[in-house]
Design a protein around this motif. Sequence first.
Motif, PDB file in Angstrom:
ATOM      1  N   ILE A  30       0.811  -1.213   0.000  1.00  0.00           N
ATOM      2  CA  ILE A  30       0.000   0.000   0.000  1.00  0.00           C
ATOM      3  C   ILE A  30       0.849   1.271   0.000  1.00  0.00           C
ATOM      4  N   LYS A  50       3.387   1.936  -1.583  1.00  0.00           N
ATOM      5  CA  LYS A  50       3.864   2.278  -2.923  1.00  0.00           C
ATOM      6  C   LYS A  50       2.844   3.113  -3.688  1.00  0.00           C
ATOM      7  N   ASP A  51       1.586   3.045  -3.264  1.00  0.00           N
ATOM      8  CA  ASP A  51       0.502   3.714  -3.992  1.00  0.00           C
ATOM      9  C   ASP A  51      -0.150   4.860  -3.233  1.00  0.00           C
ATOM     10  N   ILE A  52      -0.115   4.814  -1.902  1.00  0.00           N
ATOM     11  CA  ILE A  52      -0.840   5.801  -1.103  1.00  0.00           C
ATOM     12  C   ILE A  52       0.131   6.731  -0.384  1.00  0.00           C
ATOM     13  N   ASP A  53      -0.078   8.030  -0.567  1.00  0.00           N
ATOM     14  CA  ASP A  53       0.771   9.041   0.058  1.00  0.00           C
ATOM     15  C   ASP A  53       0.112   9.489   1.368  1.00  0.00           C
ATOM     16  N   TYR A 101      -5.915  -7.502 -12.620  1.00  0.00           N
ATOM     17  CA  TYR A 101      -4.641  -6.808 -12.441  1.00  0.00           C
ATOM     18  C   TYR A 101      -3.599  -7.779 -11.903  1.00  0.00           C
ATOM     19  N   TYR A 122       0.642  -8.064 -10.346  1.00  0.00           N
ATOM     20  CA  TYR A 122       1.808  -7.374  -9.780  1.00  0.00           C
ATOM     21  C   TYR A 122       2.898  -8.410  -9.556  1.00  0.00           C
ATOM     22  N   ASN A 137      -9.539  13.285  -4.062  1.00  0.00           N
ATOM     23  CA  ASN A 137      -8.318  12.599  -3.611  1.00  0.00           C
ATOM     24  C   ASN A 137      -7.434  13.467  -2.711  1.00  0.00           C
TER      25      ASN A 137
END
Length: 247
Positions: free
Chosen positions: A15, A17-20, A158, A160, A226
């Motif tokens: 997570i 890697k995708d969520i700031d 998807y 990964y 967002n």
Amino acid sequence: MNCYRKFAHIYDDLINKDIDYHTWSLKILNLCRTFNVNFQNYLDLACGTGNMTEKIAPYFQNSWAVDLSSEMLCKADEKLRNKRLKTNLICEDISNLKLNRQFDLVTCCLDSTNYLLKEESLRNYFKGVFNHLNPSGIFVFDINSYYKITNILGDNIYTYDDEEITYIWENYLEDEIVDMYLTFFIKHQDMYKRFDEHHRERAYRCHTIEQILKSCGLNILGKLDNYQNKNITDISERIVYIVKKYK
């Protein structure tokens, strides 16, 4: 539904890697200042491994975090203890909150609201927030938009792959609910271990969310795309609500 069990052990690796979380938390803290929130008591709902709790709790005198997964709470406890953050962790369903106190800030981030599949559960969740929110406090939560669930997640596959983790993510959309089947292969020494997860999210239209909020005595102060200062569009993927009690 097998959800957030073994996944808890690799959740942060994926997570983050995708969520700031840093940017999201700064925005929430700025909203607190904008709406003159007291930095006294903070509640993080569906806290997971405590990523948002970790960012916001240091600014409040007291903090609580709730999640339905004991495995995720164990990871949160380890993380928060390492940061020397004293947080009350509670294993509880967010649609059945019974904490017997009120909070100046309540958050529920990363589309956890979409996991409530029935409008009755959504209503109970908002009623619970109303009961636990101070009159001058705010509630900040986000949802995966109707567009995202029906057009991006729904009926898509998807994948990964890196040296340590491989997964296949298969989605099936029916009656505004997306079933997400995830198969993970985790490297362990010279072999890979497999485990499976099943997650479900409901696509809610904004007017449904907003009608139920109003019926629960919650007033919408604003909506963000967002966690950014951008207006919501038809293709916004994450919609952020800032609400408080009606006076």
